[in-house]
Design a protein around this motif. Structure first.
Motif, PDB file in Angstrom:
ATOM      1  N   GLU A   1       0.711  -1.094   0.239  1.00 38.52           N
ATOM      2  CA  GLU A   1      -0.069   0.060   0.143  1.00 38.52           C
ATOM      3  C   GLU A   1       0.857   0.681   0.019  1.00 38.52           C
ATOM      4  OE1 GLU A   1      -3.066  -0.781   3.245  1.00 38.52           O
ATOM      5  OE2 GLU A   1      -3.553  -3.012   2.673  1.00 38.52           O
ATOM      6  N   GLN A   2       2.006   1.661   0.462  1.00 46.03           N
ATOM      7  CA  GLN A   2       2.851   2.506   1.033  1.00 46.03           C
ATOM      8  C   GLN A   2       3.983   2.809  -0.497  1.00 46.03           C
ATOM      9  OE1 GLN A   2       2.688   2.730   5.330  1.00 46.03           O
ATOM     10  NE2 GLN A   2       2.214   4.211   5.363  1.00 46.03           N
ATOM     11  N   GLY A   3       4.603   1.183  -0.585  1.00 47.84           N
ATOM     12  CA  GLY A   3       5.806   1.193  -0.938  1.00 47.84           C
ATOM     13  C   GLY A   3       6.959   1.961  -0.618  1.00 47.84           C
ATOM     14  N   GLY A   4       7.851   1.660  -0.959  1.00 47.82           N
ATOM     15  CA  GLY A   4       9.225   2.410  -0.467  1.00 47.82           C
ATOM     16  C   GLY A   4      10.258   2.071   0.367  1.00 47.82           C
ATOM     17  N   ALA A   5       9.420   0.276  -0.109  1.00 44.89           N
ATOM     18  CA  ALA A   5      10.681  -0.887   1.154  1.00 44.89           C
ATOM     19  C   ALA A   5      12.052  -0.714   0.675  1.00 44.89           C
ATOM     20  CB  ALA A   5      10.270  -2.155   1.437  1.00 44.89           C
ATOM     21  N   THR A   6      12.905   0.675  -0.140  1.00 39.46           N
ATOM     22  CA  THR A   6      13.954   0.377  -0.467  1.00 39.46           C
ATOM     23  C   THR A   6      14.064   1.872  -0.615  1.00 39.46           C
ATOM     24  OG1 THR A   6      14.172  -0.869  -2.510  1.00 39.46           O
ATOM     25  CG2 THR A   6      14.770  -1.828  -0.421  1.00 39.46           C
ATOM     26  N   ALA A   7      13.890   2.407  -0.398  1.00 36.10           N
ATOM     27  CA  ALA A   7      14.180   3.920  -0.866  1.00 36.10           C
ATOM     28  C   ALA A   7      15.350   4.716  -0.285  1.00 36.10           C
ATOM     29  CB  ALA A   7      12.642   5.077  -0.137  1.00 36.10           C
ATOM     30  N   MET A   8      16.230   4.088   0.836  1.00 34.80           N
ATOM     31  CA  MET A   8      16.774   4.387   1.221  1.00 34.80           C
ATOM     32  C   MET A   8      16.189   6.086   2.231  1.00 34.80           C
ATOM     33  SD  MET A   8      19.705   4.258  -1.622  1.00 34.80           S
ATOM     34  CE  MET A   8      21.306   4.554  -0.057  1.00 34.80           C
ATOM     35  N   LEU A   9      15.156   6.346   2.756  1.00 29.87           N
ATOM     36  CA  LEU A   9      15.099   7.065   3.705  1.00 29.87           C
ATOM     37  C   LEU A   9      14.161   6.383   4.215  1.00 29.87           C
ATOM     38  CD1 LEU A   9      12.946   8.950   0.752  1.00 29.87           C
ATOM     39  CD2 LEU A   9      14.896   9.363   1.722  1.00 29.87           C
ATOM     40  N   PRO A  10      14.737   7.198   6.054  1.00 28.01           N
ATOM     41  CA  PRO A  10      13.807   6.991   6.965  1.00 28.01           C
ATOM     42  C   PRO A  10      13.208   7.200   7.502  1.00 28.01           C
ATOM     43  CG  PRO A  10      14.849   9.200   7.428  1.00 28.01           C
ATOM     44  CD  PRO A  10      14.974   9.177   6.001  1.00 28.01           C
ATOM     45  N   THR A  11      11.945   6.403   8.327  1.00 28.13           N
ATOM     46  CA  THR A  11      10.518   6.291   8.179  1.00 28.13           C
ATOM     47  C   THR A  11      10.876   6.908   9.659  1.00 28.13           C
ATOM     48  OG1 THR A  11      10.863   3.697   8.984  1.00 28.13           O
ATOM     49  CG2 THR A  11       9.542   4.768   6.824  1.00 28.13           C
ATOM     50  N   GLU A  12       9.779   6.825  10.083  1.00 32.86           N
ATOM     51  CA  GLU A  12       8.934   8.251  11.891  1.00 32.86           C
ATOM     52  C   GLU A  12       9.340   5.725  12.633  1.00 32.86           C
ATOM     53  OE1 GLU A  12       6.598  11.112  11.994  1.00 32.86           O
ATOM     54  OE2 GLU A  12       5.599  10.014  11.260  1.00 32.86           O
ATOM     55  N   ASP A  13       8.605   5.308  11.710  1.00 31.11           N
ATOM     56  CA  ASP A  13       8.953   3.635  13.209  1.00 31.11           C
ATOM     57  C   ASP A  13       9.668   3.533  13.427  1.00 31.11           C
ATOM     58  OD1 ASP A  13       6.550   2.976  12.301  1.00 31.11           O
ATOM     59  OD2 ASP A  13       6.645   1.838  10.435  1.00 31.11           O
ATOM     60  N   ALA A  14      11.454   3.933  12.672  1.00 28.98           N
ATOM     61  CA  ALA A  14      12.363   3.954  13.231  1.00 28.98           C
ATOM     62  C   ALA A  14      12.895   4.385  14.395  1.00 28.98           C
ATOM     63  CB  ALA A  14      13.354   4.227  12.094  1.00 28.98           C
ATOM     64  N   GLU A  15      12.800   5.189  14.700  1.00 22.16           N
ATOM     65  CA  GLU A  15      12.442   5.986  16.088  1.00 22.16           C
ATOM     66  C   GLU A  15      12.198   5.046  17.116  1.00 22.16           C
ATOM     67  OE1 GLU A  15      12.812   8.133  19.061  1.00 22.16           O
ATOM     68  OE2 GLU A  15      14.037   8.506  17.464  1.00 22.16           O
ATOM     69  N   TRP A  16      10.198   4.849  16.605  1.00 29.54           N
ATOM     70  CA  TRP A  16       9.514   4.338  17.699  1.00 29.54           C
ATOM     71  C   TRP A  16      10.829   2.838  17.773  1.00 29.54           C
ATOM     72  CZ3 TRP A  16       7.240   0.068  19.257  1.00 29.54           C
ATOM     73  CH2 TRP A  16       6.900  -0.428  19.845  1.00 29.54           C
ATOM     74  N   VAL A  17      10.957   2.475  17.294  1.00 27.04           N
ATOM     75  CA  VAL A  17      11.757   1.110  17.551  1.00 27.04           C
ATOM     76  C   VAL A  17      13.237   1.608  18.351  1.00 27.04           C
ATOM     77  CG1 VAL A  17      13.609  -0.751  16.124  1.00 27.04           C
ATOM     78  CG2 VAL A  17      11.109  -0.226  15.602  1.00 27.04           C
ATOM     79  N   GLY A  18      13.558   2.851  17.975  1.00 21.43           N
ATOM     80  CA  GLY A  18      14.876   3.044  19.065  1.00 21.43           C
ATOM     81  C   GLY A  18      14.529   3.061  20.167  1.00 21.43           C
ATOM     82  N   ALA A  19      13.641   3.510  20.351  1.00 20.03           N
ATOM     83  CA  ALA A  19      13.142   4.057  22.160  1.00 20.03           C
ATOM     84  C   ALA A  19      12.484   2.856  22.417  1.00 20.03           C
ATOM     85  CB  ALA A  19      11.834   5.183  21.932  1.00 20.03           C
TER      86      ALA A  19
END
Length: 449
Positions: free
Chosen positions: A99-117
């Motif tokens: 649906e969203q695509g972009g799995a290999t776009a080489m751009l960060p997502t907001e999910d990453a900060e959630w996972v880091g926290a």
């Protein structure tokens, strides 16, 4: 043990596996374009003469292409500790990829900060970066340790498991000094040039090796897992931390398998204080994922170095590392599947599994032992339980292990093929555990004659 009887029983069970799984055997015979006839050569580690081929997998169940269903205590050797294709992960992956695509776009997502926290909440390390495997997380952590300390060598425990990291393929030899682990493939150099080694639970040996002053980091599992579970003796891990600090050496906890100890692995369960931490497999819910964490102080020291290329070709990172798909899978797994509550249920099931195995061992007065680490239980052909990796390796019995594995598989139960490990997932039930207890007891009765 009557070895002749064991050989007869093993031959019988292998023949039964051939009769039960003709489609798997045929698929294996046709796989001539694969190196070793399998997608990855370790898939040839099987108690039969061929591997069973996967058809479907859901929760704690696997079905092969011959239509047989198995209770899965292997769970991808920890990679599927969340269960196979848990719904929250499947939904997150579908949404991100289709649906969203972009799995290999080489751009960060907001999910990453959630996972880091969330990883900080669980493990305590302040800063996080992502990989696709725990092996890569270990490789990159090692590079950072060398960079910040200026030291060349890494110390590991004999028969510890850190994936295919070159520096980790060293064991304690008969003379007490490090030698290459038997069977190591294509080593780039003599492993003693890059590594030192000490037995798990041996602080005297560790201190001797650290005294050389050339060890950048101790890379260790808080409990050994891939050679059978070897638990730390009282005071050992505290001694490791004290010695590493005394000798200016960093401490890296590899929690990839020991995550079974709880939501924050052994680090949280036992109040450990590593400088770096690596983890992989399970945190992606079946999607390739890994991560490494650093203390705030260490992260700041590295980022303040203008001589280190941490952005382009410095040797830390990969194009697909931290991709949006794997990060979405990590968030779904940590937020909805491998929760604190789920770990509590899994640990209770593992206690039940341990009790069932112990009852079988005691019923025949076998000189075996069983050890548990949270949601993970394992039995070894030695009593008392081995206290070092070398002792645990010496307790192996390939023929006996193969018999137990194929006997269980023929009756619908899968253990980790490399050793006698059983792992619980959120979908495992008490009935699953009790089925293993019954089948395991029947196998021991056959061995007893």
């Amino acid at each position: 043990m009557d070895r002749t009887r064991l050989q007869h029983l093993l031959a019988r069970e292998r023949a039964q596996a051939q009769r039960r799984c003709p489609r798997s055997e045929e698929a294996y015979a046709r796989a001539g374009h694969l190196f070793g006839r399998v997608p990855m050569t370790w898939m040839n580690k099987t108690a039969g003469s061929f591997p069973r081929y996967l058809d479907t997998a859901r929760g704690a169940r696997v079905t092969d292409i011959d239509g047989h269903e198995y209770i899965d205590f292997c769970l991808g050797d920890t990679g599927a500790m969340a269960g196979h294709s848990p719904a929250p992960v499947a939904e997150a992956v579908q949404r991100r990829f289709a649906e969203q695509g972009g799995a290999t776009a080489m751009l960060p997502t907001e999910d990453a900060e959630w996972v880091g926290a969330e990883l900080t909440r669980r493990f305590g390390l302040a800063r996080w970066s992502f990989s696709l495997t725990a092996t890569d997380a270990n490789r990159w952590a090692i590079r950072l340790a060398r960079a910040v300390t200026g030291r060349p060598k890494i110390l590991v425990n004999s028969y510890s498991y850190h994936g295919s990291v070159d520096e980790s393929l060293i064991v304690v030899g008969p003379d007490g000094h490090g030698v290459a682990r038997p069977g190591n493939v294509g080593a780039p150099c003599d492993v003693t040039l890059t590594s030192r080694v000490a037995e798990f639970n041996d602080l005297e040996q560790l201190e001797r090796e650290l005294a050389h002053g050339d060890v950048a980091a101790v890379l260790m599992e808080p409990a050994l897992t891939n050679i059978g579970i070897v638990l730390p003796e009282p005071g050992y891990l505290e001694g490791v931390r004290a010695l590493t600090r005394q000798h200016g050496t960093l401490l890296i906890n590899d929690e990839t398998h020991t995550l079974s100890a709880g939501p924050g692995g052994c680090t949280a369960a036992w109040d450990l204080e590593p400088d770096l931490l690596t983890v992989g497999k399970a945190i992606g819910g079946g999607i390739p994922a890994g991560a490494y964490g650093l203390s705030a102080e260490l992260a700041d020291r590295l980022l303040d170095r203008d001589d280190l290329d941490l952005v382009d070709m410095g040797g830390v990172g990969g194009t697909l590392a931290g991709n949006a798909l794997s990060v979405a899978a990590m968030r779904a797994t940590l937020e909805h599947v491998l929760t604190d509550e789920a770990f509590g249920r899994m640990a209770k099931l593992s206690e039940r599994f341990e009790a069932g195995v112990r009852a079988g061992i005691d019923a025949h007065a076998l000189p075996w032992s069983v050890s548990r680490l949270g949601a993970r239980t394992e039995y070894r052909f030695a009593s008392p339980a081995p206290r070092t990796g070398t002792e645990s390796e010496a307790a192996g019995d390939a023929e006996l292990e193969d018999f137990l594995h194929v006997h269980l598989a023929n009756r619908g139960i899968l253990l980790t093929p490399f050793h006698n490990m059983a792992l619980m997932c959120p979908d495992t039930t008490e009935a699953d555990v009790d089925t293993h207890t019954e089948v395991f007891a029947a196998a021991l009765a056959e061995l007893a004659g």
